[in-house]
Structure formats: structure tokens, C-alpha cells
Write an enzyme that holds these catalytic residues in place. Structure first.
Site, mmCIF file in Angstrom:
data_model
loop_
_atom_site.group_PDB
_atom_site.id
_atom_site.type_symbol
_atom_site.label_atom_id
_atom_site.label_comp_id
_atom_site.label_asym_id
_atom_site.label_seq_id
_atom_site.Cartn_x
_atom_site.Cartn_y
_atom_site.Cartn_z
ATOM 1 C CG ASN A 119 -0.392 -0.227 2.494
ATOM 2 O OD1 ASN A 119 0.653 -0.885 2.610
ATOM 3 N ND2 ASN A 119 -0.992 0.318 3.515
ATOM 4 N N GLY A 194 2.660 -6.001 6.952
ATOM 5 C CA GLY A 194 1.608 -6.587 6.115
ATOM 6 C C GLY A 194 0.451 -7.060 6.974
ATOM 7 C CD GLU A 216 5.586 -1.750 12.721
ATOM 8 O OE1 GLU A 216 4.472 -1.196 12.764
ATOM 9 O OE2 GLU A 216 6.472 -1.567 13.585
ATOM 10 C CB CYS A 250 -1.477 0.084 7.876
ATOM 11 S SG CYS A 250 -0.138 1.258 8.125
ATOM 12 C CD GLU A 341 -6.439 -3.316 8.036
ATOM 13 O OE1 GLU A 341 -5.917 -4.401 8.375
ATOM 14 O OE2 GLU A 341 -5.771 -2.350 7.658
HETATM 15 P P1 NAD Z 1 1.058 -7.907 0.987
HETATM 16 O O1 NAD Z 1 0.143 -8.850 0.293
HETATM 17 O O2 NAD Z 1 1.872 -6.981 0.185
HETATM 18 O O3 NAD Z 1 1.980 -8.783 1.923
HETATM 19 C C1 NAD Z 1 2.996 -8.245 2.699
HETATM 20 C C2 NAD Z 1 4.266 -8.996 2.426
HETATM 21 O O4 NAD Z 1 4.092 -10.363 2.798
HETATM 22 C C3 NAD Z 1 4.662 -9.006 0.950
HETATM 23 O O5 NAD Z 1 6.029 -8.680 0.816
HETATM 24 C C4 NAD Z 1 4.367 -10.399 0.496
HETATM 25 O O6 NAD Z 1 5.273 -10.817 -0.482
HETATM 26 C C5 NAD Z 1 4.540 -11.199 1.754
HETATM 27 N N1 NAD Z 1 3.748 -12.429 1.759
HETATM 28 C C6 NAD Z 1 2.520 -12.616 1.222
HETATM 29 N N2 NAD Z 1 2.109 -13.889 1.441
HETATM 30 C C7 NAD Z 1 3.089 -14.497 2.147
HETATM 31 C C8 NAD Z 1 3.259 -15.814 2.680
HETATM 32 N N3 NAD Z 1 2.322 -16.757 2.569
HETATM 33 N N4 NAD Z 1 4.394 -16.078 3.352
HETATM 34 C C9 NAD Z 1 5.336 -15.143 3.499
HETATM 35 N N5 NAD Z 1 5.233 -13.894 3.011
HETATM 36 C C10 NAD Z 1 4.132 -13.578 2.343
HETATM 37 O O7 NAD Z 1 0.303 -7.003 1.979
HETATM 38 P P2 NAD Z 1 -1.015 -7.258 2.722
HETATM 39 O O8 NAD Z 1 -0.822 -8.326 3.734
HETATM 40 O O9 NAD Z 1 -2.165 -7.349 1.782
HETATM 41 O O10 NAD Z 1 -1.063 -5.795 3.388
HETATM 42 C C11 NAD Z 1 -2.189 -5.276 3.879
HETATM 43 C C12 NAD Z 1 -2.192 -5.406 5.393
HETATM 44 O O11 NAD Z 1 -0.993 -4.879 5.903
HETATM 45 C C13 NAD Z 1 -3.295 -4.621 6.040
HETATM 46 O O12 NAD Z 1 -3.832 -5.400 7.083
HETATM 47 C C14 NAD Z 1 -2.590 -3.419 6.599
HETATM 48 O O13 NAD Z 1 -3.231 -2.837 7.698
HETATM 49 C C15 NAD Z 1 -1.266 -3.978 6.951
HETATM 50 N N6 NAD Z 1 -0.265 -2.929 6.937
HETATM 51 C C16 NAD Z 1 0.321 -2.592 8.095
HETATM 52 C C17 NAD Z 1 1.243 -1.572 8.131
HETATM 53 C C18 NAD Z 1 1.914 -1.141 9.389
HETATM 54 O O14 NAD Z 1 2.798 -0.306 9.299
HETATM 55 N N7 NAD Z 1 1.562 -1.662 10.538
HETATM 56 C C19 NAD Z 1 1.540 -0.917 6.937
HETATM 57 C C20 NAD Z 1 0.932 -1.314 5.774
HETATM 58 C C21 NAD Z 1 0.034 -2.338 5.772
#
Ligand code: NAD
Length: 463
Positions: A119, A194, A216, A250, A341
Site C-alpha cells: 500500500n 503486512g 507491523e 494501515c 479491516e
Molecule cells: P502484501 O500482500 O503486500 O503482503 C505483505 C508482504 O508479505 C509481501 O512482501 C508479500 O510478499 C509477503 N507475503 C505474502 N504472502 C506471504 C506468505 N504466505 N508467506 C510469506 N510472506 C508472504 O500485503 P497485505 O498483507 O495485503 O497488506 C495489507 C495489510 O498490511 C493490512 O492489514 C494493513 O493494515 C497492513 N499494513 C500494516 C502496516 C503497518 O505499518 N503496521 C503498513 C501497511 C500495511
């Protein structure tokens, strides 16, 4: 799981050897590398903007304010303070250890893995990197494959500017690449941003080798608007917090809890502000972004309730990945939109009578990443700070706590563990070695056997 090829595996071991050679330990090296990072970002600014435009339709202004600028600010803070951060920290020494002195030495972990989300695909990967570099680590970066263009530009920048034994980038499907990397190599630290589900997978995989982690994650972050609030300011700050990056933030307010007697006024203010910021048709707005992909778009559509509950917006266009600013009323905690969320431009508004009722709603969910309170009542601020548990947040604002590098940023419970930004990033990527140093000129016999008969003395001295 992707089988990591021999070249990649060899490079990971080269990184370990590079770290163990001590190359990254000196202040001069860290400073030089941080400067180099700054220069590389500045030189590639146009390409980064272009990639963010492609991935999320962000304007250059937004890309600078929420991505590139934040990383450059982290680098500036690190460059200004690094010498001080690296200095051993003097701690108090207790009487029993007189005349020793006590210090904390900050030690880099080694070869760290930093995993980013899509994001804010530039900033969420590179801000932690700054902390990892400042602390003297080698870093493997894993950009999110979902933000395709940004991932590619990051990989190129590091390929062209950094020794792969120091910083390397691994692109590709997270579910394949990350287990492969972790299977091939024991990282010394993992920093993941993530969703919570994948966060748990990472935590479990790290636990096998006792690898320390920062997670995070996300969650349902509430914005509470009390009757004592400045409603105009609340509406402005909630609207920007929610609709920036099409709600894919997020720390966006996930839903609003409005005190019942001001709910209608707040609605009116939110609608008026939304149109002021993004026009009557946000699809034409320079400042309004797009949803990342069709999968995420479809999941947002599935959260829309029946028509009567849509107070504003609800328009969407799958081909354009456009999802208009949407405001919902009369939402109940059991509705689909309240089950997870939202992570998109849908803003449910729920009314409440007393603050205790609002707290009950918040407590139905896991502990949120952020918490926003709009009120002018100081006693209520105190009450909320005492009773609500959350990662971090703002009073009479949204999002901006994220941008202050003097504050730690992180979640609690399901929204994460650990924190970063500024000095807190440096500490996160350092192990704190606590060392007691004792001179030899004073060495009381009382500390050595025979101990018989010293119980009273020990009781006085040690407690
Ligand atoms: P995403 O799909 O980009 O995944 C995050 C990372 O995890 C990526 O680099 C991806 O390659 C990796 N990944 C995906 N599947 C995986 C697996 N099975 N095993 C290992 N790694 C894997 O992002 P997302 O999860 O869709 O992000 C959205 C979420 O992240 C929301 O819940 C959001 O609130 C949270 N978020 C938190 C923050 C924070 O700073 N706390 C910031 C941004 C997003």
C-alpha cells in the site's frame, strides 16, 4: 515453497561473511551508505513517482509526502543523530556494584530480512531499511509483489548502487520467496509489514530458529467523535485519513464512532469535506487514487451493504479500479464491513450514547493499530488514554503520528509487536548488550567466601 537457487544461497552466505568481516560496523561506513541511499533516491525520484503512479495512481505530490519524503526524513534524522545513537549509553549502577559503571552497547544483529507491503510500497520497505543500515546490519529486502512497478524500481536502484553483499533485493511471490529464503538461510532479524494472517506465518517460521521479529500489522482502527469535538476539523481530518490512497492505509480510520446527538451534523460535514477535497466525481480528481488490483477491488465490493445503508458514494468501476469515497450509516457490528479491516474507501459511521458504549464496540475487535479521538474535553482524553489499548494514535487528528520520527510507531496484540522510526528503528535493529565494568582498585573481601555470618549485611546491602 520456491527452491532457492544456488546463486541466491551463495549470496546470502556472502552477506553473512561480509557482516562478519566487520565492514558495516564503523560509523564512517554507515554514514557513507546512508548518504548513498539518499542520493540514489533523489536521483531516481522521477522513476519512483512513475512506478507509484502505475501501481496506485498516486500523484507526485502524494508520492513525495507519503513515501519518498518520509524515507528521506528518516535518513536525515539518522545522519544527524547516528554518532549519538552509536555511543554506549551510560546507565545507573546499584550500590552493591560500587564502584562499577554500567553501559549499553548497541550491536547490529547481522543479516536481516525486511519484508514490505504494497500500500505504501516504497516507504514501508525503505523506512525500516534506514534503521537497519544505521544499526550496522546487512539487509535482504523483499518488496511486495503486488505493487509490481515499485518492486521493480526498488530492485533496480539497489542493483545499481549497492554491494549485494551488503543490501540485496528479492522480488517475487511472498508465499514462495520468503519460505524459500528462510529455509535456505538463518536470518538474524526479521522485520515484516503486512496483514496479520501472513504475520503469524512469519512469526511461526521465525520461532523455529529463535529469530527475533518486528511485526507491523493491521486492524480496525476507530475514530471517535464526541459531542465536544470541533466537527469541522474532525471531518477534514477523518476524510483525508480515510480517503488518502483510496483508503489503503494501515493507519486509516477504519470506522467512525459518532456520539448520537452530533452524528447527523458530522455526516453533513464529512460529505461536504469529501466533495471539497475530491470533487463531486472523485474519479476525475487529481488527488484521488485507485485500488491496487481486481482481487482487492472485488473484496471491497463484497463489503458494500444494502443501498439504504449507503449514505454517500458507493460508485465503483472495475475496469478503472476506481472505488469512490463511500460513507455508510446505520451499520451494526455484525455487518460484513465490520468483520475485518476494510482497507479501502468505505467509511462506516456507528453512533453511540456514552463513551463506555463506544469502548465496548472497540473491544469487540482485536487491539487496533491506531486510535483517533476527537474531543475538546480533557477529562475524556484522560479517560480514553487509560481505558483503550492500541498501537498509537492522535487526539484531534488522524495519520500524522506516523510521520513524527521522534515517536515509536507500531502495533499491539493482533496489530503487531515492536516499533520503529527514528531512534526506535535504530534500537529495533540493534541488540542492546548490557555491560558492567568494574575497576580493580576496590575489591571488598565481603563479596567472596567465606559468606558465613554475612546474611544481615547482605540483606541491608542488596535489597
Ligand atoms: P502484501 O500482500 O503486500 O503482503 C505483505 C508482504 O508479505 C509481501 O512482501 C508479500 O510478499 C509477503 N507475503 C505474502 N504472502 C506471504 C506468505 N504466505 N508467506 C510469506 N510472506 C508472504 O500485503 P497485505 O498483507 O495485503 O497488506 C495489507 C495489510 O498490511 C493490512 O492489514 C494493513 O493494515 C497492513 N499494513 C500494516 C502496516 C503497518 O505499518 N503496521 C503498513 C501497511 C500495511
Amino acid at each position: 515453497m520456491e527452491k532457492i537457487n544456488q546463486t541466491i544461497k551463495d549470496n546470502l552466505y556472502k552477506m553473512r561473511a561480509y557482516f562478519q568481516s566487520g565492514a558495516t560496523l564503523d560509523y564512517a561506513f554507515r554514514k557513507e551508505q546512508l548518504r548513498k541511499l539518499k542520493e540514489a533516491i533523489v536521483q531516481n525520484e522521477a522513476a519512483i513517482f512513475e512506478a507509484l503512479k502505475k501501481d496506485l495512481d498516486k500523484s507526485p505530490e502524494e508520492s513525495y509526502a507519503t513515501e519518498v519524503g518520509l524515507v528521506l526524513a528518516e535518513i536525515s534524522v539518522a545522519l544527524r543523530n547516528l554518532e549519538k545513537w552509536m555511543r554506549p549509553e551510560k546507565l545507573k549502577t546499584n550500590l552493591v556494584n560500587f564502584p562499577s559503571s554500567s553501559r549499553l552497547y548497541r550491536d547490529p544483529y547481522g543479516v536481516t530480512l525486511v519484508i514490505g507491503a504494497w500500500n505504501y510500497p516504497f516507504q514501508l520497505l525503505l523506512a525500516p531499511l534506514v534503521g537497519a543500515m544505521a544499526a550496522g546490519n546487512c539487509v535482504v529486502l523483499k518488496p511486495s509483489e503486488v505493487a509490481v512497478a515499485t518492486s521493480a524500481v526498488i530492485a533496480r536502484i539497489f542493483r545499481e548502487n549497492f554491494d549485494p553483499r551488503y543490501i540485496s533485493v528479492h522480488e517475487g511471490e511472498g508465499g514462495e520467496v520468503i519460505p524459500g529464503l528462510m529455509d535456505a538461510f538463518r536470518f538474524d532479524y526479521i522485520f515484516y509489514t503486512g496483514g496479520t494472517t501472513v504475520g503469524k506465518i512469519i512469526y511461526q517460521a521465525a520461532a523455529k530458529d529463535l529469530i527475533p521479529v518486528t511485526l507491523e500489522l493491521g486492524g480496525k482502527s476507530p475514530a471517535i467523535v464526541e459531542r465536544e469535538a470541533d466537527l469541522k476539523a474532525a471531518a477534514r481530518r477523518i476524510v483525508i485519513g480515510k480517503f488518502l490512497n483510496s483508503g489503503q492505509t494501515c493507519v486509516a480510520p477504519d470506522y467512525v464512532l459518532a456520539q448520537a446527538d452530533i452524528k447527523e451534523q458530522l455526516f453533513a460535514q464529512i460529505v461536504e469535506t469529501t466533495e471539497k477535497f475530491f470533487g463531486k466525481d472523485a474519479s476525475q480528481s487529481y488527488d484521488y487514487g485507485r485500488v491496487i488490483n481486481r482481487r482487492h477491488f472485488d473484496s471491497l465490493v463484497s463489503l458494500l451493504p444494502e443501498k439504504e445503508k449507503i449514505r454517500y458514494g458507493g460508485d465503483h468501476d472495475r475496469d478503472q479500479l476506481y472505488f469512490g469515497p463511500t460513507i455508510l450509516s446505520e451499520v451494526s457490528p455484525g455487518d460484513p464491513v465490520m468483520r475485518k479491516e476494510i482497507f479501502g474507501p468505505i467509511l462506516p459511521v456507528i453512533s453511540y450514547d456514552q463513551k463506555e458504549d463506544a469502548l465496548k464496540v472497540i473491544k469487540k475487535f482485536e487491539k487496533p493499530l491506531s486510535f483517533y479521538l476527537f474531543t475538546q474535553n480533557k477529562a475524556h482524553v484522560k479517560w480514553w488514554m487509560k481505558h483503550a489499548s492500541f498501537g498509537g494514535g492522535c487526539i484531534n487528528n488522524t495519520l500524522w503520528h506516523f510521520s513524527n520520527p521522534n515517536m515509536p510507531f507500531g502495533g499491539v496484540g493482533d496489530s503487531g509487536m515492536g516499533a520503529y522510526h527514528g531512534r526506535f528503528s535504530f534500537n529495533t535493529f540493534s541488540h542492546s548488550k548490557a555491560v558492567l565494568s568494574t575497576p580493580t582498585w576496590f575489591d571488598p573481601a565481603l563479596k567472596y567466601p567465606p559468606f558465613k555470618g554475612r546474611l544481615r549485611f547482605f540483606k541491608w546491602m542488596i535489597k
